[in-house]
Design an enzyme around this catalytic site. Structure first.
Site, PDB file in Angstrom:
ATOM      1  N   ASP A 169      31.453  35.456  36.573  1.00 28.40           N
ATOM      2  CA  ASP A 169      31.713  35.511  35.126  1.00 28.40           C
ATOM      3  C   ASP A 169      30.561  34.814  34.420  1.00 28.40           C
ATOM      4  OD1 ASP A 169      34.314  36.387  35.715  1.00 28.40           O
ATOM      5  OD2 ASP A 169      35.120  34.344  35.631  1.00 28.40           O
ATOM      6  N   HIS A 193      35.022  32.365  37.274  1.00 29.74           N
ATOM      7  CA  HIS A 193      34.589  32.866  38.580  1.00 29.74           C
ATOM      8  C   HIS A 193      33.066  32.771  38.571  1.00 29.74           C
ATOM      9  CE1 HIS A 193      38.302  35.222  37.761  1.00 29.74           C
ATOM     10  NE2 HIS A 193      38.514  35.173  39.058  1.00 29.74           N
TER      11      HIS A 193
HETATM   12  C1  XLS Z   1      44.421  37.965  38.918  1.00 30.28           C
HETATM   13  C2  XLS Z   1      44.321  36.513  38.925  1.00 30.28           C
HETATM   14  C3  XLS Z   1      42.905  35.952  38.732  1.00 30.28           C
HETATM   15  C4  XLS Z   1      42.840  34.513  39.143  1.00 30.28           C
HETATM   16  C5  XLS Z   1      41.459  33.988  39.366  1.00 30.28           C
HETATM   17  O1  XLS Z   1      45.481  38.537  38.808  1.00 30.28           O
HETATM   18  O2  XLS Z   1      45.188  36.006  37.963  1.00 30.28           O
HETATM   19  O3  XLS Z   1      42.500  36.134  37.421  1.00 30.28           O
HETATM   20  O4  XLS Z   1      43.478  33.696  38.206  1.00 30.28           O
HETATM   21  O5  XLS Z   1      40.791  34.674  40.340  1.00 30.28           O
END
Ligand code: XLS
Ligand code: NI
Ligand code: NI
Length: 441
Positions: free
Chosen positions: A109, A106
């Site tokens: 991140d 993200h």
């Molecule tokens: C949350 C999601 C998230 C997505 C990316 O439950 O899995 O981590 O994979 O935003």
């Protein structure tokens, strides 16, 4: 492998190598042998493994009842830009020691969000430049990028589906920036997971309006990325709930209906997460099959849930039987389109050694690799496919084919039923199929 960055974070851990299933070394692969040919492709081509930046380098063990348990050594510098660079050094060291080529992120991140949009953009530019330098001379690539449109308080009522247009505009800016970062780092795909794109109460929600806005938002993002030369796929990652009570991207079938309705099927595919499938009341393999049948299976978020808990526990996959059933779907449908196998999974809160991040990934990678090898056996060395094909063989007869073509009407079928008389039973043979799979394990 030469990786710039002055510090070694995972000291004492060497490159993880394939040592075969007799190996007793916990820091070695027992099944993952990237260049081994299985079902006509290299293992590493079947399974493009990716490390999730947020869980592996950002998850410090915070939960609703307690603070962080993991004191990552890359988290300590007081300057946020240097802190982000340290984190990226740790990430590149980790990924290259595992012998992998991909990670997913993200926007925030990579680097913590600034106090203003302008400040965030400055930070993102710094870390993107650093990432471009770090990638030089390494095979490390981005499987997909995405924007975090759910953590900041401004998104408490949603991002693309927020009732306030100005929040929708802010979220659009964030997606534009995240697409720019993804392109600059040569990311192969771009993901939308709609964590808060849903509602908590219908009493205050205009559902149709919000879903129309979501579609418009996705069209804008796609048009912008294409105008910047982005060639990859866009993925929607369904999840039924959490943090919303009801998420609009509930499950794969719902998302496919949405993509068709809003004419997004040329550019969008589905990213299926195991734990999201089970929260929606489906199996992982069900979701894979629905996506594959629509020619929309794009990528996988590999993890597992917990049988006793009703939330997204994001544990690493270890259940061989479940992953074999999934690989059977994937392999029989010619693989996944553009994506890979992203470990959207975290070590437990009390797994506090840096080595635990290695053990968890090695376990997940070996689970998928072993499942692939077992799938090859099931397909090529057992009666498995014959049994299923035989089950449907009446549709290979002249009349069966005519029905499928639509050239038999209801009266014709009525006549056939009369001619046949009462029919013989035909067993579904589920237990035999289950045994065949277990015999191959
Ligand atoms: C949350 C999601 C998230 C997505 C990316 O439950 O899995 O981590 O994979 O935003
Ligand atoms: Ni996910
Ligand atoms: Ni998830």
């Amino acid at each position: 492998m030469a990786i710039i960055g002055s510090k070694e974070y995972f000291k004492g851990i060497e490159d993880i190598k394939f040592e075969g299933k007799e190996s007793k070394n916990p820091l070695a692969y027992k099944y993952y042998s990237p260049n081994e040919m299985v079902l006509g492709k290299k293992m590493s081509e079947h399974l493009k493994f990716a490390v999730a930046y947020w869980h592996s380098f950002g998850n410090t063990g915070i939960d609703p009842f307690g603070t962080k348990t993991k004191n990552f050594p890359w988290n300590n510098h007081e300057d946020p830009i240097q802190r982000a660079k340290d984190k990226m050094d740790a990430a590149f060291e980790f990924i290259s020691k595992l012998g992998l080529e991909y990670f997913c992120f993200h926007d925030f991140d990579l680097i913590e969000e600034g106090n203003t949009l302008f400040a965030s953009e400055h930070r993102l530019r710094s870390i993107t430049e650093y990432g471009q330098q770090k990638r030089k001379g390494t095979p490390i690539k981005i499987l997909w990028g995405t924007a975090n449109l759910f953590s900041h308080p401004r998104y408490m009522n949603g991002a693309a589906t927020n009732p306030d247009f100005n929040v929708v505009a802010y979220a659009s800016a964030q997606v534009k920036n995240a697409i720019d970062v993804t392109i600059a780092l040569e990311g192969e795909n771009y993901v939308f997971w709609g964590g808060r794109e849903g509602y908590t109460s219908l009493l205050n929600t205009k559902m149709k309006k919000e879903i129309d806005h979501l579609a418009q938002f996705l069209h804008n993002a796609k048009d912008y990325a294409r105008s910047q030369g982005f060639k990859g796929h866009f993925f929607i990652e369904p999840k039924p709930a959490e943090p919303s009570k009801h998420q609009y991207d509930f499950d794969t079938a719902t998302v496919i209906g949405f993509l068709n309705q809003y004419e997004l099927t040329d550019d969008f595919r589905i990213n299926i997460e195991v734990n999201h499938a089970t929260l929606a009341g489906h199996t992982f393999q069900h979701e894979l099959q629905v996506a594959a049948d629509a020619n929309m299976l794009g990528s996988i978020d590999a993890n597992r849930g917990d049988y006793q808990n009703g939330w997204d526990t994001d544990q690493f996959p270890t259940n061989i039987g479940e992953i074999v059933e999934a690989m059977l779907v994937i392999v029989q449908n010619g693989g996944i389109q553009g994506g890979g196998v992203n470990f959207d999974a975290k070590t437990r809160r009390n797994s506090t050694d840096l080595a635990d991040i290695f053990y968890s990934h090695i376990g997940g990678i070996d689970t998928f690799s072993r499942a692939l090898l077992i799938t090859e056996k099931v397909i090529n060395h057992t009666d498995f496919l014959n049994i299923i094909n035989k089950r449907y063989s009446s549709f290979d007869t002249e009349k069966g084919k005519a029905f499928e073509k639509g050239t038999l009407d209801l009266s014709d079928l009525h006549q056939i039923a009369h001619d046949n008389g009462e029919l013989k039973q035909s067993s579904g043979k589920q237990e035999l199929l289950e045994n065949i799979i277990n015999d191959c394990i």
